[in-house]
Scaffold this active site. Structure first.
Site, PDB file in Angstrom:
ATOM      1  NE  ARG A  46      42.751 107.505  25.333  1.00 63.19           N
ATOM      2  CZ  ARG A  46      44.039 107.635  25.674  1.00 63.19           C
ATOM      3  NH1 ARG A  46      44.560 106.860  26.623  1.00 63.19           N
ATOM      4  NH2 ARG A  46      44.800 108.544  25.105  1.00 63.19           N
ATOM      5  CE1 TYR A  98      23.971  90.111  22.967  1.00 65.04           C
ATOM      6  CE2 TYR A  98      26.309  90.463  22.656  1.00 65.04           C
ATOM      7  CZ  TYR A  98      25.001  90.846  22.436  1.00 65.04           C
ATOM      8  OH  TYR A  98      24.739  91.956  21.685  1.00 65.04           O
ATOM      9  CG  ASP A 170      27.812  88.446  30.537  1.00 66.33           C
ATOM     10  OD1 ASP A 170      27.009  89.114  31.211  1.00 66.33           O
ATOM     11  OD2 ASP A 170      27.932  88.576  29.303  1.00 66.33           O
ATOM     12  CE  LYS A 195      22.082  94.186  26.026  1.00 65.37           C
ATOM     13  NZ  LYS A 195      22.891  92.985  25.979  1.00 65.37           N
TER      14      LYS A 195
HETATM   15  C1  PLP Z   1      24.032  92.562  25.368  1.00 62.72           C
HETATM   16  C2  PLP Z   1      24.939  91.601  26.022  1.00 62.72           C
HETATM   17  C3  PLP Z   1      26.330  91.718  25.886  1.00 62.72           C
HETATM   18  C4  PLP Z   1      26.960  92.796  25.024  1.00 62.72           C
HETATM   19  O1  PLP Z   1      26.712  94.050  25.533  1.00 62.72           O
HETATM   20  P1  PLP Z   1      26.570  95.398  24.636  1.00 62.72           P
HETATM   21  O2  PLP Z   1      26.333  96.438  25.658  1.00 62.72           O
HETATM   22  O3  PLP Z   1      25.445  95.178  23.693  1.00 62.72           O
HETATM   23  O4  PLP Z   1      27.874  95.556  23.921  1.00 62.72           O
HETATM   24  C5  PLP Z   1      27.124  90.811  26.568  1.00 62.72           C
HETATM   25  N1  PLP Z   1      26.584  89.833  27.326  1.00 62.72           N
HETATM   26  C6  PLP Z   1      25.255  89.687  27.455  1.00 62.72           C
HETATM   27  C7  PLP Z   1      24.720  88.591  28.314  1.00 62.72           C
HETATM   28  C8  PLP Z   1      24.392  90.556  26.811  1.00 62.72           C
HETATM   29  O5  PLP Z   1      23.060  90.401  26.940  1.00 62.72           O
END
Ligand code: PLP
Length: 378
Positions: A46, A98, A170, A195
């Site tokens: 962890r 998001y 982000d 992603k």
């Molecule tokens: C998918 C996404 C998230 C969240 O990520 P997960 O891996 O699904 O928890 C946050 N920000 C953006 C821009 C995203 O496309």
């Protein structure tokens, strides 16, 4: 080292004593102590794990931060970073986010006593006007999901620094291949590694990257305490994905441009949202801060019936949530990613029953356009 090379060799090539070329999956929860009081590099997975450390060092270098933390998902990365701010903290965030981030802020963080202003973070004076005594951070998605709004990271960073606030970006949509927020002045970069970084629609992951050692120490404390860390096998998958990030992003970028142009030329399409249109209001900002426009294209068609028909008819595009993988996906934000956004708010912003979002993959562009053509046809 140049970016493409870093994707393969960022953490040096000292992986283990056996000379394995790829990073071994250290599938262990714990590590044997060398002796009483003898400090080892690893003690418990962890806190840290060799497979994860390797991936984290790679991502930290790609984003130009001092450290990165690999989480079990993008949402767990964001949730953990939000722990930096206590009750009564106020955060200014982009109004197009998001859906899960919006849900976290509105339904979880507010219960813990935090408050948010959601605004167009591309409007610097508006952001400035909202800074209060208890404002603790500025949070931005650029381009944003799903409306592809662009915010000027360097300008926001100048404001944030002047005001003593961290700027959190982000960077899921463009990845460090196209946009490096820390070089533009951001303090923390968040990723859904699920992603484009992972890129194969086969693993969930998240990252938080810190610009300074002080921030890294604070995030690291919550990382090890909350424990939403990425498991070794998933670290391996994400690391393997990153090796081809530049190749994938180049292809995705070209494909998305063609699809955005094609959609714009259809009379059944009322509006196309894409960061790469030269007539966008903030096109100059996009070009200044990013070297590509990414693979995300949203559009509004003339009727709900047509939106539903497209979703039913696509054959190469898959009707699925998520984005950033090698396979092209199409989604219905109203019912999926943004289902939890209050209806009025959603409609006001144009995320209605005629609105679709595409994540462009690496297929041959002819097959993608042909698929859309047949899906649109009566
Ligand atoms: C998918 C996404 C998230 C969240 O990520 P997960 O891996 O699904 O928890 C946050 N920000 C953006 C821009 C995203 O496309």
């Amino acid at each position: 080292m140049e970016f493409e090379t870093l994707c393969l060799h960022a953490d040096g090539n000292k992986k283990d004593g056996w000379g394995t070329l790829t990073t071994p999956v250290c599938q262990t929860s714990t590590f044997v102590h060398k002796g009483v009081g003898v400090q080892s590099e690893y003690s418990y997975s962890r806190l840290s794990n060799p497979t994860r450390s390797h991936l984290e060092n790679t991502v930290a270098r790609l984003e130009g931060g001092v450290a990165a933390f690999a989480f079990s998902s993008g949402m767990s990365a964001l949730t953990t970073v939000m722990k930096l701010f206590g009750a009564n903290s106020h955060i200014i965030a982009s109004d197009d986010l998001y859906g899960g981030s919006l849900r976290l802020f509105n339904n979880v963080c507010t219960v813990e006593g935090m408050s948010f202003d959601f605004v167009d973070t591309g409007d610097i004076s508006l952001v400035q006007s909202l800074i209060k005594a208890n404002t603790k951070a500025i949070y931005v998605e650029t381009p944003s999901n799903p409306l592809m709004q662009v915010s000027d990271i360097a300008a926001l960073s100048a404001l944030a620094r002047k005001s003593g606030l961290p700027l959190i970006v982000d960077n899921t949509f463009l990845t460090p291949y196209f946009q490096r927020p820390i070089a533009l002045g951001a303090d923390i970069v968040i990723h859904s590694g699920t992603k484009f970084l992972g890129g194969h629609n086969d693993a969930l992951a998240g990252f938080a990257v810190a610009r300074t050692a002080e921030l890294a120490e604070r995030i690291g404390y919550y990382f090890k305490t909350i424990g939403a860390c990425l498991a070794p096998w998933d670290c391996f998958l994400i690391e393997r994905g990153i090796k081809t990030l530049p190749l994938r992003m180049d292809r995705i970028n070209c494909n998305a441009k063609e699809i955005a142009d094609w959609l714009r030329g259809r009379k059944q399409v009322k509006r196309v949202y894409y960061a790469g249109f030269a007539d966008n209001a903030r096109y100059a900002v996009s070009v200044k801060q990013a070297t590509g426009f990414g693979g995300m294209v949203s559009f509004e068609v003339e009727s709900k019936q047509l939106a539903e028909k497209i979703l039913a008819n696509v054959k190469v595009f898959q009707y699925a949530e998520s984005l950033g993988g090698v396979e092209s996906l199409i989604t219905y934000p109203m019912l999926q990613t943004h289902a939890d956004v209050p209806k009025n708010e959603r409609e006001r912003r144009g995320i209605n029953e005629r609105f679709l979002r595409i994540s462009v993959g690496i297929e041959n562009i002819k097959d993608l356009i042909d698929d859309l053509k047949q899906a649109f046809a009566d």
